[in-house]
Design a protein around this motif. Structure first.
Motif, PDB file in Angstrom:
ATOM      1  N   ARG A  78      -8.283  -1.454   5.806  1.00 41.03           N
ATOM      2  CA  ARG A  78      -8.377  -0.345   4.830  1.00 41.03           C
ATOM      3  C   ARG A  78      -7.192   0.573   5.084  1.00 41.03           C
ATOM      4  O   ARG A  78      -6.932   0.954   6.211  1.00 41.03           O
ATOM      5  CB  ARG A  78      -9.694   0.413   5.056  1.00 41.03           C
ATOM      6  N   ARG A 134      -6.515  -4.131  -4.016  1.00 34.56           N
ATOM      7  CA  ARG A 134      -7.798  -4.724  -3.607  1.00 34.56           C
ATOM      8  C   ARG A 134      -7.550  -6.227  -3.658  1.00 34.56           C
ATOM      9  O   ARG A 134      -7.373  -6.762  -4.761  1.00 34.56           O
ATOM     10  CB  ARG A 134      -8.896  -4.386  -4.621  1.00 34.56           C
ATOM     11  N   CYS A 149       0.159  -2.303  10.817  1.00 37.48           N
ATOM     12  CA  CYS A 149      -0.788  -1.192  10.642  1.00 37.48           C
ATOM     13  C   CYS A 149      -0.272   0.054  11.357  1.00 37.48           C
ATOM     14  O   CYS A 149      -0.345   1.165  10.814  1.00 37.48           O
ATOM     15  CB  CYS A 149      -2.171  -1.584  11.171  1.00 37.48           C
ATOM     16  N   VAL A 185      -5.308   4.077   8.649  1.00 37.93           N
ATOM     17  CA  VAL A 185      -5.481   2.615   8.634  1.00 37.93           C
ATOM     18  C   VAL A 185      -6.630   2.228   9.553  1.00 37.93           C
ATOM     19  O   VAL A 185      -6.739   2.735  10.664  1.00 37.93           O
ATOM     20  CB  VAL A 185      -4.193   1.907   9.107  1.00 37.93           C
ATOM     21  N   SER A 186      -7.518   1.348   9.061  1.00 36.78           N
ATOM     22  CA  SER A 186      -8.577   0.835   9.939  1.00 36.78           C
ATOM     23  C   SER A 186      -8.788  -0.641   9.657  1.00 36.78           C
ATOM     24  O   SER A 186      -8.523  -1.108   8.533  1.00 36.78           O
ATOM     25  CB  SER A 186      -9.878   1.601   9.703  1.00 36.78           C
ATOM     26  N   ARG A 197      -8.590  -7.975   2.298  1.00 33.39           N
ATOM     27  CA  ARG A 197      -9.569  -8.819   2.990  1.00 33.39           C
ATOM     28  C   ARG A 197      -8.916 -10.091   3.530  1.00 33.39           C
ATOM     29  O   ARG A 197      -7.809 -10.438   3.144  1.00 33.39           O
ATOM     30  CB  ARG A 197     -10.708  -9.192   2.008  1.00 33.39           C
ATOM     31  N   THR A 244     -11.112  -7.055   7.322  1.00 32.03           N
ATOM     32  CA  THR A 244     -10.608  -6.255   6.202  1.00 32.03           C
ATOM     33  C   THR A 244      -9.820  -5.066   6.739  1.00 32.03           C
ATOM     34  O   THR A 244     -10.283  -4.363   7.635  1.00 32.03           O
ATOM     35  CB  THR A 244     -11.775  -5.742   5.322  1.00 32.03           C
ATOM     36  N   THR A 262       0.829  -1.216   0.000  1.00 27.01           N
ATOM     37  CA  THR A 262       0.000   0.000   0.000  1.00 27.01           C
ATOM     38  C   THR A 262       0.864   1.267   0.000  1.00 27.01           C
ATOM     39  O   THR A 262       0.398   2.352  -0.311  1.00 27.01           O
ATOM     40  CB  THR A 262      -0.929   0.024   1.225  1.00 27.01           C
ATOM     41  N   GLU A 320      -7.291   4.421  -1.826  1.00 28.71           N
ATOM     42  CA  GLU A 320      -7.819   3.567  -0.752  1.00 28.71           C
ATOM     43  C   GLU A 320      -7.602   2.096  -1.092  1.00 28.71           C
ATOM     44  O   GLU A 320      -8.144   1.592  -2.059  1.00 28.71           O
ATOM     45  CB  GLU A 320      -9.316   3.845  -0.548  1.00 28.71           C
ATOM     46  N   HIS A 321      -6.803   1.465  -0.262  1.00 21.36           N
ATOM     47  CA  HIS A 321      -6.498   0.040  -0.451  1.00 21.36           C
ATOM     48  C   HIS A 321      -7.405  -0.785   0.472  1.00 21.36           C
ATOM     49  O   HIS A 321      -7.677  -0.349   1.605  1.00 21.36           O
ATOM     50  CB  HIS A 321      -5.045  -0.252  -0.057  1.00 21.36           C
ATOM     51  N   ARG A 322      -7.832  -1.968   0.018  1.00 20.41           N
ATOM     52  CA  ARG A 322      -8.625  -2.857   0.876  1.00 20.41           C
ATOM     53  C   ARG A 322      -8.046  -4.271   0.812  1.00 20.41           C
ATOM     54  O   ARG A 322      -7.974  -4.861  -0.270  1.00 20.41           O
ATOM     55  CB  ARG A 322     -10.076  -2.886   0.403  1.00 20.41           C
ATOM     56  N   ALA A 326      -5.456   4.134   3.584  1.00 19.69           N
ATOM     57  CA  ALA A 326      -5.693   5.238   2.628  1.00 19.69           C
ATOM     58  C   ALA A 326      -4.649   6.327   2.818  1.00 19.69           C
ATOM     59  O   ALA A 326      -4.255   6.650   3.946  1.00 19.69           O
ATOM     60  CB  ALA A 326      -7.090   5.813   2.854  1.00 19.69           C
TER      61      ALA A 326
END
Ligand code: EPZ
Length: 424
Positions: A72, A225, A54, A64-65, A42, A70, A32, A38-40, A74
């Motif tokens: 995320r 993704r 993270c 980061v969340s 999973r 998942t 990332t 925005e990267h996701r 950004a």
């Protein structure tokens, strides 16, 4: 400080869903760094090392969340290019931010990862490869600093396959000017997933999963993704647990094509393994047979499964020889297994394991991630109670292994406790 309590004797039966692979999730999270947006990601496992990664990305300036497996990530460009000592000292894999940082921003400052319980684990191959791509590398005050105007493609021949070294160099080369070839590359499924994610982001990589990888540099990448592959080491650990307890378990989501060497050795030990659409089914009639093994780079027998397999061989019907060829000090579990009644002695880089009928429960100390897993496995079949201290090692790489085992019928739980005083 937590400990794990196990009353030996439970037989594992039923179905367990395997988690995402730690050793894929960590480098995939580092991809990332290479693209804004925005990267996701999973199917991320909820592990201490994932949370550390993270935190590292947040420290670089990303948002980061984590929710329901998942992650995320950004950012519209990172504000820092430094991985600080207090993070790297807890997770040496932080070093995998080097390649993407210098590939995307032309600079990186990362605390040098020291050795760890299993060995010195130098990163000379990572650094030599980055220099080959035109980077300037300097070491000062315990940090490695890497700078480059723009990396230029080149031919890199690794002295030996290195998993995170290959991943670092892949992530450095994807935005370099021109073509790069990495020879003697690591072939692990986790390396292949990093390359697949980079290609989904717009990179041009061919040959990942083989010993020669070819990369055509591009000017920019799109956000990641992806879905993390199942953790083949968690799968292997649960397979060994099932065999040791004479159980019958379906590992839902497991990929047999990632486990060929282990499946071979477990079959030799007498396990009956069948591959289904939904995963791998394993059952084990009778006492395991002795099996010799030597750890090798993938697709050979994985070093990350050596300690767990040794716990199985400790109760096999004969003597087996286990040779560790990847790390110089990965037998820390032996002394604790011997305290539980195993009969294991050393001959150089080999352990001679004379199988015994029974192990006995004891208070034992975890020393590293996979050693702690092997002590859990031994506790499952030992007579009486086993107490395992310093289980923070376990939580770095397994998502609630105790809960998964309890669901399958093991008498295992956690409790708060002061560690036993250790004589230093
Ligand atoms: C990765 O570590 C894994 N970690 C390890 O998993 C795994 O045991 C190891 O690969 C081997 O499969 C992650 O992927 C985060 P290497 P890595 O570089 O990349 C030597 C676990 O339990 N070497 O492939 O650090 C090195 O000392 C962990 O989940 C150099 O000499 O391992 C070792 O002897 C433990 N110079 C051998 O190569 C270098 O620059 C293989 O190491 C790099 C490596």
């Amino acid at each position: 400080m937590q400990k794990i309590l196990i009353d030996g004797g439970g037989t594992l039966r039923g179905t367990v869903k395997v988690s995402g692979a730690k050793n894929s999730c960590l480098p995939v999270l580092m991809t990332t760094i290479l693209a804004e947006g925005e990267h996701r990601i999973r199917n991320t496992p909820d592990l201490v090392d994932v949370r550390t990664t993270c935190k590292l990305l947040e420290g670089l300036g990303a948002e980061v969340s984590m929710a329901r497996g998942t992650v995320r990530v950004a950012h519209n460009g990172l504000s820092s290019h430094e991985a600080p000592y207090d993070l790297v000292k807890t997770m040496r894999a932080s070093v995998v931010c080097l390649g993407p940082l210098v590939g995307r921003y032309g600079r990186a400052r990362v605390s040098l990862p020291g050795g760890c319980a299993i060995g010195a684990r130098p990163i000379d191959q990572h650094l030599k490869g980055l220099e080959k791509l035109g980077a300037k590398v300097s070491l000062s005050h315990g940090y490695v600093e890497v700078t480059a105007k723009r990396l230029r493609g080149n031919r890199i021949v690794l002295d030996q396959p290195t998993v995170t070294g290959t991943e670092n160099l892949l992530m450095a080369a994807v935005l370099a000017k021109g073509e790069t070839e990495i020879r003697n590359a690591a072939r692990e499924p986790e390396v292949l997933q990093v390359a697949e994610v980079l290609n989904q982001m717009g990179a041009k990589i061919e040959g990942a999963g083989t010993q020669s990888i070819w990369i055509q540099g591009v000017d920019s990448l799109a956000p990641a993704r992806c879905t993390v592959i199942p953790d083949r080491i968690e799968v292997g650990t649960l397979m060994v647990a099932s065999v040791m307890t004479g159980g019958k378990v379906l590992l839902r989501g497991a990929r047999a094509d990632h486990q060929t060497a282990l499946i071979e050795k477990l079959t030799e030990a007498g396990a009956i393994i069948t591959v289904h659409e939904e995963g791998i089914h394993i059952r084990a009639p009778g006492r395991p047979k002795p099996v010799d093994l030597t750890t090798q780079p993938y697709p050979g027998f994985p070093t990350d499964m050596q300690a767990q397999f040794m716990a199985l061989m400790a109760v096999a019907d004969g003597t087996s020889i286990i040779s560790e060829h990847i790390f110089e000090n990965r037998f820390m579990h032996v002394s604790e297994l011997n305290r539980m009644g195993a009969k294991i002695k050393f001959e150089g880089a080999r352990a001679v394991v004379q199988g015994v009928r029974h192990l006995s429960g004891a208070q034992v100390m975890a020393t590293d991630l996979r050693a702690s897993a092997s002590l859990v496995l031994a506790g499952l079949i030992a007579r009486g109670r086993t107490e395992i201290y310093r289980i923070y090692h376990l939580d770095r790489g397994y998502q609630r292994l105790d809960k998964k085992l309890r669901k399958l019928g093991a008498h295992i739980r956690r409790s708060q406790a002061q560690p036993p005083t250790t004589v230093t």
